[in-house]
Scaffold this motif. Sequence first.
Motif, PDB file in Angstrom:
ATOM      1  N   GLU A 154      25.101  62.992  18.479  1.00 24.43           N
ATOM      2  CA  GLU A 154      25.071  61.632  19.024  1.00 24.43           C
ATOM      3  C   GLU A 154      26.189  60.835  18.379  1.00 24.43           C
ATOM      4  O   GLU A 154      26.433  60.937  17.195  1.00 24.43           O
ATOM      5  CB  GLU A 154      23.732  60.952  18.688  1.00 24.43           C
ATOM      6  CG  GLU A 154      22.520  61.642  19.277  1.00 24.43           C
ATOM      7  CD  GLU A 154      22.280  61.265  20.729  1.00 24.43           C
ATOM      8  OE1 GLU A 154      22.826  60.259  21.187  1.00 24.43           O
ATOM      9  OE2 GLU A 154      21.539  62.006  21.401  1.00 24.43           O
ATOM     10  N   THR A 170      28.993  57.077  18.821  1.00 20.49           N
ATOM     11  CA  THR A 170      29.203  55.767  19.426  1.00 20.49           C
ATOM     12  C   THR A 170      30.685  55.570  19.662  1.00 20.49           C
ATOM     13  O   THR A 170      31.499  55.896  18.815  1.00 20.49           O
ATOM     14  CB  THR A 170      28.692  54.659  18.476  1.00 20.49           C
ATOM     15  OG1 THR A 170      27.317  54.882  18.242  1.00 20.49           O
ATOM     16  CG2 THR A 170      28.889  53.286  19.096  1.00 20.49           C
ATOM     17  N   ARG A 183      24.773  54.983  28.291  1.00 22.00           N
ATOM     18  CA  ARG A 183      24.722  56.334  27.726  1.00 22.00           C
ATOM     19  C   ARG A 183      25.732  57.201  28.481  1.00 22.00           C
ATOM     20  O   ARG A 183      25.860  57.106  29.709  1.00 22.00           O
ATOM     21  CB  ARG A 183      23.302  56.867  27.917  1.00 22.00           C
ATOM     22  CG  ARG A 183      23.040  58.212  27.321  1.00 22.00           C
ATOM     23  CD  ARG A 183      21.514  58.428  27.359  1.00 22.00           C
ATOM     24  NE  ARG A 183      21.146  59.835  27.335  1.00 22.00           N
ATOM     25  CZ  ARG A 183      21.108  60.567  26.248  1.00 22.00           C
ATOM     26  NH1 ARG A 183      21.447  60.046  25.089  1.00 22.00           N
ATOM     27  NH2 ARG A 183      20.728  61.836  26.307  1.00 22.00           N
ATOM     28  N   TYR A 190      28.354  61.108  28.096  1.00 24.13           N
ATOM     29  CA  TYR A 190      28.556  62.384  27.400  1.00 24.13           C
ATOM     30  C   TYR A 190      30.053  62.684  27.385  1.00 24.13           C
ATOM     31  O   TYR A 190      30.729  62.603  28.420  1.00 24.13           O
ATOM     32  CB  TYR A 190      27.809  63.516  28.113  1.00 24.13           C
ATOM     33  CG  TYR A 190      27.775  64.788  27.306  1.00 24.13           C
ATOM     34  CD1 TYR A 190      26.915  64.902  26.217  1.00 24.13           C
ATOM     35  CD2 TYR A 190      28.615  65.863  27.609  1.00 24.13           C
ATOM     36  CE1 TYR A 190      26.877  66.066  25.457  1.00 24.13           C
ATOM     37  CE2 TYR A 190      28.575  67.025  26.854  1.00 24.13           C
ATOM     38  CZ  TYR A 190      27.700  67.116  25.779  1.00 24.13           C
ATOM     39  OH  TYR A 190      27.665  68.264  25.021  1.00 24.13           O
ATOM     40  N   PHE A 215      26.719  63.082  22.880  1.00 22.06           N
ATOM     41  CA  PHE A 215      26.266  61.927  23.642  1.00 22.06           C
ATOM     42  C   PHE A 215      26.838  60.685  22.983  1.00 22.06           C
ATOM     43  O   PHE A 215      26.898  60.612  21.752  1.00 22.06           O
ATOM     44  CB  PHE A 215      24.734  61.873  23.691  1.00 22.06           C
ATOM     45  CG  PHE A 215      24.177  62.903  24.640  1.00 22.06           C
ATOM     46  CD1 PHE A 215      24.171  62.659  26.002  1.00 22.06           C
ATOM     47  CD2 PHE A 215      23.704  64.118  24.170  1.00 22.06           C
ATOM     48  CE1 PHE A 215      23.685  63.616  26.888  1.00 22.06           C
ATOM     49  CE2 PHE A 215      23.219  65.077  25.053  1.00 22.06           C
ATOM     50  CZ  PHE A 215      23.212  64.829  26.417  1.00 22.06           C
ATOM     51  N   ASP A 262      27.358  56.248  23.113  1.00 22.11           N
ATOM     52  CA  ASP A 262      27.057  54.928  23.665  1.00 22.11           C
ATOM     53  C   ASP A 262      28.397  54.236  23.872  1.00 22.11           C
ATOM     54  O   ASP A 262      29.149  54.048  22.910  1.00 22.11           O
ATOM     55  CB  ASP A 262      26.222  54.111  22.682  1.00 22.11           C
ATOM     56  CG  ASP A 262      24.800  54.633  22.581  1.00 22.11           C
ATOM     57  OD1 ASP A 262      24.339  55.278  23.551  1.00 22.11           O
ATOM     58  OD2 ASP A 262      24.156  54.393  21.547  1.00 22.11           O
ATOM     59  N   ASP A 277      21.044  64.689  30.283  1.00 23.14           N
ATOM     60  CA  ASP A 277      20.609  65.314  29.019  1.00 23.14           C
ATOM     61  C   ASP A 277      21.068  66.769  28.913  1.00 23.14           C
ATOM     62  O   ASP A 277      21.179  67.310  27.819  1.00 23.14           O
ATOM     63  CB  ASP A 277      19.071  65.291  28.917  1.00 23.14           C
ATOM     64  CG  ASP A 277      18.576  63.932  28.446  1.00 23.14           C
ATOM     65  OD1 ASP A 277      19.407  63.106  28.025  1.00 23.14           O
ATOM     66  OD2 ASP A 277      17.355  63.701  28.517  1.00 23.14           O
TER      67      ASP A 277
END
Length: 315
Positions: free
Chosen positions: A4, A6, A16, A18, A31, A33, A292
């Motif tokens: 994860e 940012t 969100r 990828y 992933f 943000d 996901d």
Amino acid sequence: MPGEGTVGRRSGWVVRAYGFVRTGGPEHEEFLDVPVPAPGPGELLLRVRAAGVNPGDWRLREGSHGTVPPAVLGREVAGVVVALGVGSRGFAVGDEVFGGCPDMVGGWAEQALVTASFAAHRPEAVAPEAAAALPVAAGTAYDALTNLDLPAGATLLVNGAGGGVGLPLVQLARARGLTVVGTAGPGKHELIAGFGGVPVAYGEGVVDRLRVAAPAGVEAVFDLAGGESLRAVSALLADPTRLISVADKALGKELGGRDLVRDRSTAVLGELARLVAEGALDPHVTDVRPLDDAAAALAVVESGHASGKVVLRIG
Ligand SMILES: NC(=O)c1ccc[n+]([C@@H]2O[C@H](COP(=O)([O-])OP(=O)(O)OC[C@H]3O[C@@H](n4cnc5c(N)ncnc54)[C@H](OP(=O)(O)O)[C@@H]3O)[C@@H](O)[C@H]2O)c1
């Protein structure tokens, strides 16, 4: 394992997504943000419903386009317009559209930009997953035929006919009255034959098999495989300028071929959507996954042997 991360400033206005945080292998995927992108001139901001997965995405992650990470993957999406940049004529907030992303990045996100001149309205009869599969793969197939400009009755060899570009190309070429011979793994032969092409197994002995399948020869080769496979089949062409490779552009040129000139227009996308709506073109979407599952979706495409077009369902 993808983790994860940012990108940019964290605020209430993040989505969100990828992408990748360093160039290289899949271990650099994460992933992310990301701030909601602001549509610049000639751009549309979409709430993304679906996004296509292409070999170009892992190539981008590997650094082939010089994109500076962190970056969001995804070059084609379908969704609903939520904001417009200046000069995005022909579109309005609330329109259901599909198209290509600026600079071939940013599509695997809850909100993403598309280039208005490379976007079109999505007919109700075309599902978002099918529309999201059109700009890159079917668009390339459409442009291949425009570039090659073969007369009805000519024979086209599609090297790598069982993939995202190859299957639309077989269908569009047959609709133009071409004979199509296509190399593919055994699992794709029935599919290619069902679309009206003549399937031929690739690998050792392929040139002999192609000479049997197309005894009068081939007028053009569109290559989607590259490497030794391209070198082998190029021997079938009397005129090497009738070769276009989008899988191995350098080798294609070395063999006397030429580059594909992409159109990337609203007109071409509108025509492809019309054909899908009429049942005349099947983008063969076989693998739809949630965002996901983006890592697994890209891994399937990176294997080089996906069973059909892979699409992410996002919103
Ligand atoms: N404008 C552009 O420059 C542009 C646009 C789109 C795509 N591309 C490039 O075009 C290539 C194909 O894209 P795609 O989306 O169609 O990929 P794809 O869906 O992964 O399909 C590739 C196909 O190649 C076949 N293949 C593998 N090895 C082969 C060989 N030795 N001989 C013949 N066929 C072989 C596979 O067949 P089996 O599954 O039957 O084994 C597979 O169906 C990629 O390199 C991509 O980057 C370029």
